[in-house]
Design a protein around this motif. Structure first.
Motif, short mmCIF file in Angstrom:
data_model
loop_
_atom_site.label_atom_id
_atom_site.label_comp_id
_atom_site.label_asym_id
_atom_site.label_seq_id
_atom_site.Cartn_x
_atom_site.Cartn_y
_atom_site.Cartn_z
N LYS A 1 0.87 -1.18 0.00
CA LYS A 1 0.00 0.00 0.00
C LYS A 1 0.91 1.23 0.00
O LYS A 1 1.89 1.29 0.75
CB LYS A 1 -0.91 0.01 1.24
N ILE A 2 0.54 2.20 -0.81
CA ILE A 2 1.37 3.39 -1.00
C ILE A 2 0.65 4.61 -0.44
O ILE A 2 -0.54 4.81 -0.69
CB ILE A 2 1.68 3.62 -2.49
N GLY B 1 4.42 9.06 -1.39
CA GLY B 1 4.91 7.94 -2.19
C GLY B 1 5.59 6.83 -1.42
O GLY B 1 6.08 5.86 -2.01
N ARG B 2 5.64 6.89 -0.12
CA ARG B 2 6.30 5.85 0.67
C ARG B 2 5.38 4.64 0.84
O ARG B 2 4.16 4.73 0.73
CB ARG B 2 6.71 6.38 2.03
N VAL B 3 6.00 3.50 1.14
CA VAL B 3 5.24 2.29 1.44
C VAL B 3 4.72 2.39 2.88
O VAL B 3 5.52 2.50 3.82
CB VAL B 3 6.11 1.03 1.28
N CYS B 4 3.40 2.35 3.03
CA CYS B 4 2.83 2.53 4.37
C CYS B 4 2.20 1.25 4.92
O CYS B 4 1.55 1.26 5.98
CB CYS B 4 1.80 3.66 4.37
N SER C 1 4.13 0.97 9.34
CA SER C 1 3.48 0.08 8.36
C SER C 1 2.48 -0.83 9.04
O SER C 1 2.72 -1.34 10.14
CB SER C 1 4.53 -0.74 7.62
N LYS C 2 1.38 -1.04 8.35
CA LYS C 2 0.36 -1.96 8.84
C LYS C 2 0.13 -3.06 7.81
O LYS C 2 0.28 -2.85 6.61
CB LYS C 2 -0.97 -1.22 9.07
N ILE C 3 -0.23 -4.23 8.30
CA ILE C 3 -0.54 -5.34 7.42
C ILE C 3 -2.02 -5.67 7.54
O ILE C 3 -2.54 -5.86 8.64
CB ILE C 3 0.33 -6.57 7.72
N GLY D 1 -7.44 13.68 -2.92
CA GLY D 1 -7.13 13.61 -1.49
C GLY D 1 -7.19 12.22 -0.90
O GLY D 1 -7.25 12.07 0.34
N CYS D 2 -7.18 11.19 -1.75
CA CYS D 2 -7.19 9.81 -1.23
C CYS D 2 -5.90 9.57 -0.45
O CYS D 2 -4.82 10.04 -0.84
CB CYS D 2 -7.32 8.83 -2.38
N ASP D 3 -5.97 8.84 0.65
CA ASP D 3 -4.81 8.66 1.51
C ASP D 3 -3.85 7.60 0.99
O ASP D 3 -2.63 7.84 0.97
CB ASP D 3 -5.28 8.25 2.92
N GLN D 4 -4.38 6.43 0.61
CA GLN D 4 -3.51 5.32 0.22
C GLN D 4 -4.03 4.65 -1.05
O GLN D 4 -5.20 4.82 -1.42
CB GLN D 4 -3.46 4.27 1.35
N ALA D 5 -3.14 3.91 -1.70
CA ALA D 5 -3.53 3.19 -2.91
C ALA D 5 -2.77 1.88 -2.99
O ALA D 5 -1.66 1.75 -2.46
CB ALA D 5 -3.26 4.04 -4.15
N GLN D 6 -3.39 0.91 -3.64
CA GLN D 6 -2.71 -0.35 -3.93
C GLN D 6 -3.21 -0.87 -5.25
O GLN D 6 -4.33 -0.57 -5.68
CB GLN D 6 -2.92 -1.37 -2.81
N GLY D 7 -2.38 -1.64 -5.94
CA GLY D 7 -2.79 -2.16 -7.24
C GLY D 7 -1.58 -2.57 -8.05
O GLY D 7 -0.43 -2.38 -7.66
N PHE D 8 -1.84 -3.11 -9.24
CA PHE D 8 -0.77 -3.62 -10.10
C PHE D 8 0.13 -2.50 -10.63
O PHE D 8 1.23 -2.78 -11.11
CB PHE D 8 -1.37 -4.40 -11.26
#
Length: 556
Positions: A326-327, A332-335, A388-390, A527-534
């Protein structure tokens, strides 16, 4: 095409009539033959003075069996007249007296009448019992027994290419809500109302069968394969109209599955099973109508075999966890990441989760699977960054599982897992039915310091009530809302509203399914906080995930 169906429709009653006429001709012929044979035997053995006239009772009893009281009396009278014209002794040429043959005729009529009455009474009792066995007692509708019997009558035993019979199964998916709100009698009234409308919607007037408390079946004769979809769409439209039940307007949701038997290529059992598989597919995928496809069988068999191997696969450590990053869109960091289960089969290839997880979630196996995921994820979280959270996916069964809570406490207290690095991801379906119970269960996670986010937000229950009152910490917007934002202004507005709702409730908003830089740019702007995807990375094994994170950190 239409002419063929019309000819087939007209030909079927003709065929049934021909079958009945053939059977009648055969039975009548047997009775006449036996009567003539009996009369010949009586004459050849000396006449009516001897015991052989009683052989004439055989056709009388047979006629009583086949044609009940009328058949027994008519055949008895014919046999009596035949014996009346027979000499008393053919060798001496002595004729019978009137008293002799009248008494015999009366005797034949008495036996024929009694036998006919007994067979008639037995047949009436059988038909009455058969009607009870074929009828659903609460509604008066034909039941599963009637459906099976009728299919055996309808489907030709030999291949006949011109004949096609369709079977449509209809499920009222929200019948439980009707029972809860209005009671069992209302459910029965509703099933009667739905069956009447569905029957009227079928060409020529269909016949509805109630095969379970919330399911109906319709048999469609002489149908083309392509017609079943059109018929089913019509049934969906008609069936979902409002029904007045106990002075309350009720609108229900239907799911339909269909199958077809062409030219005697299927037995009734096979046709019933295929329609059932198609219906279950409709319910599972939330479709209006699904027609059976032979590939369903192979997929079901493969899935069934996989489910049977789950426990052994856990014991043999064939499962593993992959991690999708998740970014943080602000810098741009991995969160964090989401832990996703993977199954590496005997051949070393990964088995897609879609082939086994949907089935596992509906069985007791979801417990051991989730325990495995949580243990591995908890251990992995100890080696992640401080912020970081899982994420761990939970089903509704896990939400109320006491053993699962005990496992979390054990990880926190004995394995020194930091609860703030864990986040439970729940779909909206987990809250349907009992919001108060869901609130209490989620609060237990929060009391341990574990975050809780709503997964696939927007595709299910989506109620402001649970957003306001559940102690959640995040929203994950489903990929279906992210995919079109590059081309659709309306999609961007909808997504902006969902992000604003999350922020208004102090929730961390994550967008799923990001695949392009344009989507990332729009999400950042909104203003979205985080993103994940291919666009960033697919789910990776633990070592590959760490390498990926290190490379990204060096680039930034």
């Amino acid at each position: 095409m239409g002419t063929t169906r019309l000819l087939n429709s007209m030909d079927r009653p003709h065929r049934v009539g021909m079958m009945l006429a053939s059977r009648h001709a055969f039975q009548s012929g047997v009775i006449v033959l036996l009567s003539g044979l009996g009369a010949g035997i009586v004459y050849a053995t000396g006449g009516t003075a001897y015991a052989y006239p009683y052989i004439m009772l055989i056709p009388v009893l047979l006629a009583a069996c086949w044609y009940t009281l009328p058949g027994g009396l008519v055949t008895a009278l014919a046999a009596g007249i035949a014996m009346a014209v027979m000499p008393l002794d053919t060798n001496l040429g002595i004729e019978q007296t009137p008293d002799n043959y009248l008494l015999r005729i009366a005797f034949y009529l008495l036996l024929g009448g009694i036998a006919g009455w007994l067979f008639q009474s037995r047949r009436q009792a059988f038909l009455a019992h058969r009607d009870v066995a074929r009828t659903e007692q609460d509604t008066g509708l034909a039941n599963q027994v009637a459906l099976s019997e009728d299919l055996y009558q309808i489907l030709p035993p030999m291949p006949l290419p011109a004949i096609a019979t369709g079977l449509i199964k209809v499920k009222i998916t929200d019948m439980a809500d009707v029972i809860e709100a209005l009671g069992l009698q209302a459910a029965n009234d509703l099933i009667i109302s739905v069956s009447q409308r569905l029957s009227q919607a079928v060409r020529g007037g269909g016949h509805a069968y109630r095969i379970s408390p919330d399911e109906l079946a319709l048999v469609v004769l002489d149908v083309e394969p392509g017609d079943l979809d059109t018929i089913s769409q019509r049934l969906l439209e008609v069936g979902e109209e409002s029904h007045l039940i106990q002075q309350v307007p009720v609108r229900v949701q239907l799911a339909i599955g269909s199958a077809i038997a062409q030219g005697g290529n299927k037995t009734p059992h096979e046709l019933l099973r295929e329609a059932r598989v198609a219906l279950l597919t409709s319910v599972r995928h939330r479709r209006g109508h699904t027609h059976f496809d032979p590939t369903f069988d192979q997929r079901s068999l493969d899935s069934f075999k996989l489910i049977g191997r789950v426990r052994d696969a856990l014991a043999e450590r064939e499962f593993e966890l992959h991690y999708q990053p998740k970014i943080c869109l602000a810098d741009g960091r991995v969160c964090g990441c989401e832990g996703l289960i993977r199954w590496r089969g005997d051949n070393g290839k990964l088995i897609p989760p879609g082939q086994f997880m949907p089935k596992v979630e509906n069985t007791s196996l979801i417990g051991p699977i989730t325990y495995f995921v949580t243990k591995v994820a908890g251990t992995f979280s100890m080696h992640m960054g401080a912020e970081s959270k899982i994420g761990i996916n939970l089903s509704v069964h896990n939400l109320y599982d006491e053993n699962f809570f005990d496992l979390l406490i054990e990880l926190i207290e004995q394995a020194s897992v930091n609860p703030e690095r864990l986040e439970m991801e729940l779909t909206e379906s987990a809250f349907i039915g009992d919001l108060d119970a869901a609130r209490g269960a989620i609060q237990r996670f929060r009391d341990l310091g574990i975050g809780v986010s709503i997964d696939d937000f927007g595709t299910g229950f989506s109620s402001f009530e649970y957003l306001q009152h559940l102690p959640i910490t995040g929203l994950k917007i489903d990929r279906a809302f992210v995919a079109p934002i590059g081309e659709s202004e309306q999609a961007r507005k909808v997504l902006a509203c969902m992000i604003d709702i999350g922020h208004a409730l102090n929730l961390v908003v994550t967008a799923e399914g990001v695949e392009t830089p344009q989507q990332e740019e729009i999400l950042t702007h909104l203003g979205c906080d985080q993103a994940q995807g291919f666009y960033y990375s697919p789910a990776l094994p633990a070592e590959e995930y760490r390498d990926w994170c290190n490379k990204r950190k060096k680039k930034s």
